[in-house]
Design a protein around this motif. Sequence first.
Motif, mmCIF file in Angstrom:
data_model
loop_
_atom_site.group_PDB
_atom_site.id
_atom_site.type_symbol
_atom_site.label_atom_id
_atom_site.label_comp_id
_atom_site.label_asym_id
_atom_site.label_seq_id
_atom_site.Cartn_x
_atom_site.Cartn_y
_atom_site.Cartn_z
ATOM 1 N N TYR A 101 19.523 -32.842 -11.018
ATOM 2 C CA TYR A 101 18.203 -33.676 -10.846
ATOM 3 C C TYR A 101 17.133 -32.321 -10.152
ATOM 4 O O TYR A 101 15.928 -32.997 -10.759
ATOM 5 N N MET A 104 15.630 -30.127 -13.026
ATOM 6 C CA MET A 104 14.568 -30.892 -13.471
ATOM 7 C C MET A 104 13.601 -31.251 -12.801
ATOM 8 O O MET A 104 12.602 -31.142 -13.625
ATOM 9 N N ASP A 108 9.548 -29.564 -14.597
ATOM 10 C CA ASP A 108 8.346 -30.519 -14.161
ATOM 11 C C ASP A 108 7.340 -30.451 -14.626
ATOM 12 O O ASP A 108 7.215 -30.108 -13.644
ATOM 13 N N LEU A 191 13.254 -32.558 -20.904
ATOM 14 C CA LEU A 191 12.981 -32.210 -19.567
ATOM 15 C C LEU A 191 14.650 -31.632 -19.098
ATOM 16 O O LEU A 191 15.733 -30.503 -18.058
ATOM 17 N N VAL A 192 16.152 -31.779 -20.139
ATOM 18 C CA VAL A 192 17.107 -31.917 -19.803
ATOM 19 C C VAL A 192 17.949 -30.718 -20.766
ATOM 20 O O VAL A 192 17.935 -29.685 -19.987
ATOM 21 N N ALA A 195 15.843 -27.976 -18.115
ATOM 22 C CA ALA A 195 15.959 -27.669 -17.156
ATOM 23 C C ALA A 195 17.433 -26.284 -17.468
ATOM 24 O O ALA A 195 17.487 -25.603 -17.069
#
Lengths: 515, 103
Positions: A101, A104, A108, A191-192, A195
């Motif tokens: 997370y 991510m 971002d 984003l997954v 990242a």
Amino acid sequence: MAFPVIKATGYILVHAPRIMMEHGTTITMEKQHNPDSNYLQNIEKKIRDFDMAVRYAPNQVYIGNLTPEELRLIPQPWYDNLADQDRQGKYGEIIPENEFYAAMKIADSFQLVELEEEFAVKIKNILAAKNIYSEKQLVLFDRSSSRDQIKDLVSSGTAEGLYENRQLVGCVRRAHESDPNLSAHVIFENLVAKASGVLALKNLLYRNDMDPAAIDYIIETSEEAIGDMNQRGGGNLAKAIGEAAECMNATGVDMRGFCAGPAHGMLAAAALVQSGIFQNVAVMAGGSSAKLGMNSRDHVAKDMPVLEDMVGGYAVLVSANDGQNPVIRTDIVGKHKISSGSSPQAVIQAIVVDPLEKNDLKITDVDVYAPELQNAEITAPAGAGDVPLANYKMIGAMAVKRGEITRDKLNDFASRHGVIGFAPTQGHIPSGVPLLGYIRDSIREGKMQRAMIIGKGSLFLGRMTDLFDGISFIIEGNSGVVESGGIDDAAEFKQEIRNMLADAIQELARSVAGR
Amino acid sequence: MDMANQARIKETAEKFGSDQVVVILGGAEAESAGLTAETVINGDPTYAGPLTNIALKLPVYHILEIKDLVEPEVYDDQISMMEMVLDVEAIKNEMESIRRQFS
């Protein structure tokens, strides 16, 4: 010819059980159509914890702590016979969901990822201790939101939740009010991919002491479409990933071809390097949230852990010939043409046999084939069998047809010329490229001479053609002689000698005249 | 059996008549070949696709069963490799058993 080399590899896995529960399409579809099913009621009990995911032997092969040969010796089921290695591997690492997370959040660029206050402080401390993130990146965690704010965003349907132990610790907001391609769901998925791609590329760089500034070009080969409603697949995830991995001298492009994407990407990189256009090209991809838990219905029904909880990522550095690393033989390339035909035999003929035949090589001259390398412990319970083994049997059957081996040796072919499948079922991720780290090491150590990477793609999934695709190339040991080029260079060299001779004669003439 | 294929079979049988259509399978595995055969004879056993409760009673064979009807050159070119890889006996037995049961 000065063939390009495979200079470095990086492989990462993310343990992502909550992302699987919220974004895996098999599970989300079931939630929509059959919310009270036994499958949904039982799946939570079959989710693995991080330690089990780390010690799952196929995952350890993926990050380079175990070899495929060692995996063959570990009795199945592998989920019951856990390995002892930890999350750090020779090629990369296994990352827990909460750290992902954070990745991510760092990936971002539009402030769409919100983290809850307590979680943000906790994760900042974890990341700071790891020493791979810059101060500038860590500052991002000083900006956080209250749990209530995040709850409101998720319950209003404008954001997708991030969960840790089933508690809401953050969210990904939509990037546009009405554009479906910028919805929270799509931004989350992208984003997954971004990242996990960044993590793969960063692992390649720091585990091989590579300067990020040395990367000239990035080819991203995942299966996600990045864009808004006017250009759904516009791209360019490659450059976005390069920026986050601080490859400041790079640009790049996204190449798509379903599961064959990585193999196409490798060949494009090889061409760019061999032609001299670029020196260092990274071919890479992050993984997919949609594919998580794809076969989980069968895993739950067969009372086994849900094994598709891993997001995968890979990165390979293709560089100018250094006289040491294994080369990509750009003159031995197989391709499934539009006219090749779709029977399995036609496919193997086009991708495997034709390029070898053209170069006077036999099927048995290739030490190891790397086709789709899905872990059969994931696919077999769902009735999809052992995909790598099926591929090896087909290649072996062609060797029988061609009289290279006898029929009774067909069963040995798979263990002699193949590896046992170990990759997560993430579409493009298992397609040939997971074995590049192992192949590079084995060739450098003299244990292997020649390998073939095979990428295959199911183009019909996009409903624009019912064709299948495939492409292959050969990797070989480096002769150590770095030839500077072909005919053009030889001609240039001759001209240079002529010029030197002419200069010397002129000099001689002047000195004779001077006397 | 895949939904799109069920729809195609249904449409073809309606267009040309069930007595004018023969289904040839190429599935790699006995169980899935059997399920497909059952679907085109007796209807979709999973009650999910267009052939649910529709018994077309179509004649159905696996390509490995009709080797003698295929030009040897074509068979060698297209099927002989898979013939070595697949469990031919298991597929033939399953096909026969399904035809006995439902035709």
